[in-house]
Design a protein around this motif. Sequence first.
Motif, short mmCIF file in Angstrom:
data_model
loop_
_atom_site.label_atom_id
_atom_site.label_comp_id
_atom_site.label_asym_id
_atom_site.label_seq_id
_atom_site.Cartn_x
_atom_site.Cartn_y
_atom_site.Cartn_z
N ASP A 2 0.97 -1.34 -0.06
CA ASP A 2 0.06 0.07 0.00
C ASP A 2 0.94 1.19 0.07
OD1 ASP A 2 -2.18 -1.66 0.04
OD2 ASP A 2 -3.19 -0.29 1.65
N ASN A 3 1.71 1.26 1.12
CA ASN A 3 2.77 2.44 1.07
C ASN A 3 3.51 2.94 -0.01
OD1 ASN A 3 1.74 3.09 3.52
ND2 ASN A 3 3.30 2.14 4.71
N LYS A 4 4.13 1.53 -0.72
CA LYS A 4 4.84 1.66 -2.04
C LYS A 4 4.04 2.47 -3.02
CE LYS A 4 8.29 -1.68 -0.85
NZ LYS A 4 8.61 -3.00 -1.29
N ILE A 5 2.83 1.79 -3.36
CA ILE A 5 1.99 2.55 -4.25
C ILE A 5 1.70 3.68 -3.99
CG2 ILE A 5 -0.44 2.48 -5.33
CD1 ILE A 5 -0.20 -0.74 -4.72
N ILE A 6 1.35 4.26 -2.81
CA ILE A 6 0.80 5.70 -2.33
C ILE A 6 2.24 6.71 -2.64
CG2 ILE A 6 0.48 7.17 -0.41
CD1 ILE A 6 -1.45 4.96 0.78
N GLU A 7 3.07 6.00 -2.22
CA GLU A 7 4.61 6.94 -2.61
C GLU A 7 4.86 7.14 -4.05
OE1 GLU A 7 7.58 4.99 -0.64
OE2 GLU A 7 6.78 5.41 1.37
N ARG A 8 4.84 6.16 -4.53
CA ARG A 8 4.98 6.28 -6.15
C ARG A 8 3.91 7.09 -6.96
NH1 ARG A 8 8.75 4.28 -9.64
NH2 ARG A 8 9.88 4.47 -7.58
N ALA A 9 2.84 6.89 -6.62
CA ALA A 9 1.59 7.64 -7.12
C ALA A 9 1.61 9.02 -6.70
CB ALA A 9 0.17 7.08 -6.69
N THR A 10 2.22 9.40 -5.49
CA THR A 10 2.25 10.51 -5.00
C THR A 10 3.23 11.47 -5.73
OG1 THR A 10 1.82 10.07 -2.63
CG2 THR A 10 2.97 12.32 -3.17
N GLU A 11 4.28 10.92 -6.20
CA GLU A 11 5.29 11.70 -6.90
C GLU A 11 4.90 11.79 -8.33
OE1 GLU A 11 9.64 9.72 -8.96
OE2 GLU A 11 9.01 9.22 -6.98
N ASP A 46 -10.17 6.06 -5.11
CA ASP A 46 -9.63 5.66 -3.85
C ASP A 46 -8.07 5.81 -3.47
OD1 ASP A 46 -12.13 4.71 -2.73
OD2 ASP A 46 -11.59 2.58 -3.20
N LEU A 47 -7.34 5.73 -4.75
CA LEU A 47 -5.82 5.91 -4.77
C LEU A 47 -5.71 7.40 -4.49
CD1 LEU A 47 -3.09 4.86 -4.87
CD2 LEU A 47 -3.18 4.90 -7.30
N VAL A 48 -6.48 8.33 -5.11
CA VAL A 48 -6.11 9.81 -5.19
C VAL A 48 -6.46 10.34 -3.87
CG1 VAL A 48 -7.20 11.88 -5.89
CG2 VAL A 48 -6.62 10.17 -7.78
N GLU A 49 -7.48 9.64 -3.13
CA GLU A 49 -7.92 10.06 -1.91
C GLU A 49 -6.71 9.57 -0.98
OE1 GLU A 49 -11.72 9.73 1.17
OE2 GLU A 49 -11.59 8.23 -0.38
N ALA A 50 -6.25 8.36 -1.03
CA ALA A 50 -5.37 7.89 -0.34
C ALA A 50 -3.82 8.64 -0.44
CB ALA A 50 -4.85 6.38 -0.30
N VAL A 51 -3.54 9.03 -1.67
CA VAL A 51 -2.61 9.91 -1.75
C VAL A 51 -2.41 11.31 -1.16
CG1 VAL A 51 -1.29 11.32 -3.54
CG2 VAL A 51 -1.65 9.08 -4.13
N MET A 53 -4.42 12.30 1.44
CA MET A 53 -4.66 12.20 2.81
C MET A 53 -3.00 12.00 3.41
SD MET A 53 -7.59 13.55 3.93
CE MET A 53 -7.92 14.13 2.06
N HIS A 54 -2.39 11.23 2.70
CA HIS A 54 -0.99 10.83 3.11
C HIS A 54 -0.21 12.12 2.93
CE1 HIS A 54 3.03 8.84 3.12
NE2 HIS A 54 3.07 9.64 1.89
N LEU A 55 -0.46 12.78 1.83
CA LEU A 55 0.31 14.04 1.69
C LEU A 55 -0.01 15.10 2.95
CD1 LEU A 55 0.22 15.29 -1.76
CD2 LEU A 55 2.15 15.17 -0.21
N PHE A 56 -1.35 15.11 3.14
CA PHE A 56 -2.05 15.98 4.21
C PHE A 56 -1.14 15.69 5.53
CE2 PHE A 56 -4.68 16.81 7.85
CZ PHE A 56 -4.87 18.09 7.94
N GLU A 57 -1.03 14.00 6.00
CA GLU A 57 -0.70 13.82 7.44
C GLU A 57 1.03 14.05 7.20
OE1 GLU A 57 -2.29 12.85 9.88
OE2 GLU A 57 -4.27 12.97 8.90
N THR A 58 1.66 14.04 6.46
CA THR A 58 3.03 14.05 6.36
C THR A 58 3.30 15.50 6.63
OG1 THR A 58 3.42 12.26 4.74
CG2 THR A 58 5.08 13.76 4.82
N ASN A 87 8.22 19.36 0.18
CA ASN A 87 7.36 17.89 0.16
C ASN A 87 6.05 17.92 -1.16
OD1 ASN A 87 7.26 16.01 2.41
ND2 ASN A 87 8.01 17.98 3.36
N LEU A 88 6.00 19.03 -1.45
CA LEU A 88 5.06 19.10 -2.80
C LEU A 88 6.07 19.38 -3.97
CD1 LEU A 88 2.15 21.53 -1.48
CD2 LEU A 88 2.33 18.99 -1.60
N LYS A 89 7.20 19.08 -3.82
CA LYS A 89 8.18 18.95 -5.02
C LYS A 89 8.18 20.37 -5.80
CE LYS A 89 7.80 14.02 -5.26
NZ LYS A 89 9.00 13.93 -4.66
N ASN A 90 7.95 21.60 -5.05
CA ASN A 90 7.66 22.92 -5.64
C ASN A 90 6.70 22.69 -6.68
OD1 ASN A 90 9.82 24.13 -4.20
ND2 ASN A 90 11.36 23.27 -5.51
#
Length: 201
Positions: A2-11, A46-51, A53-58, A87-90
């Motif tokens: 889950d975390n690996k998918i979220i991290e790559r999707a976030t990027e 679901d993935l967009v929502e997870a990303v 919220m993950h960004l928000f928490e980080t 964290n938002l990669k500018n």
Amino acid sequence: MDNKIIERATEMYLTLGFKSVTMDDIASRMGISKKTIYQHFENKNDLVEAVTMHLFETISCGIDEIITLNQNPIEELFSIKDFVMQNLKNESTSPIYQLQKYYPQIHKTLMSRQFDKMGDCVIDNLKKGIEQGLFREDIHMELIARFYFAGMTSIKDAELFNPIQFSTKEVQETYLEYHLRGIATEKGIAVLEQLLKNNNQ
């Protein structure tokens, strides 16, 4: 996984935009099948929502850590700005614009959580500034906190602040200076100008 998918999707989302990146793109970049992603996230929404919220928490946790450093409130705001941009990669305004346009409910939820978090942080920052003689005592803290949030939200509007014409960094820094000059005492202005001078060296 889950975390690996979220991290790559976030990027990828922050670089290319929430609408532009497909589940196939993410699977291809990770070297896994799209089916594997769907075992963890029912659909792209679901993935967009997870990303988001993950960004928000980080970012929320990072802001909390910055606040514990006990910098003066002007330095604190600049440190938070730098941390968020890192964290938002500018990010350009495009990802947020796409989130608002194509995933309005997720964007609305994110804005609500950001308002609660930022509102508390700005109020605390204003109180510290007044106590330290850096901000004026006569400011309306609740209104200023809302002005600040509204401004931070509005400067992400790609139509108002075309990223080709204005860099994200320039817009963020100019807005922060604008905010601080509006509430600072003479002592606060001196601290701000010294900080700006140091940042430009």
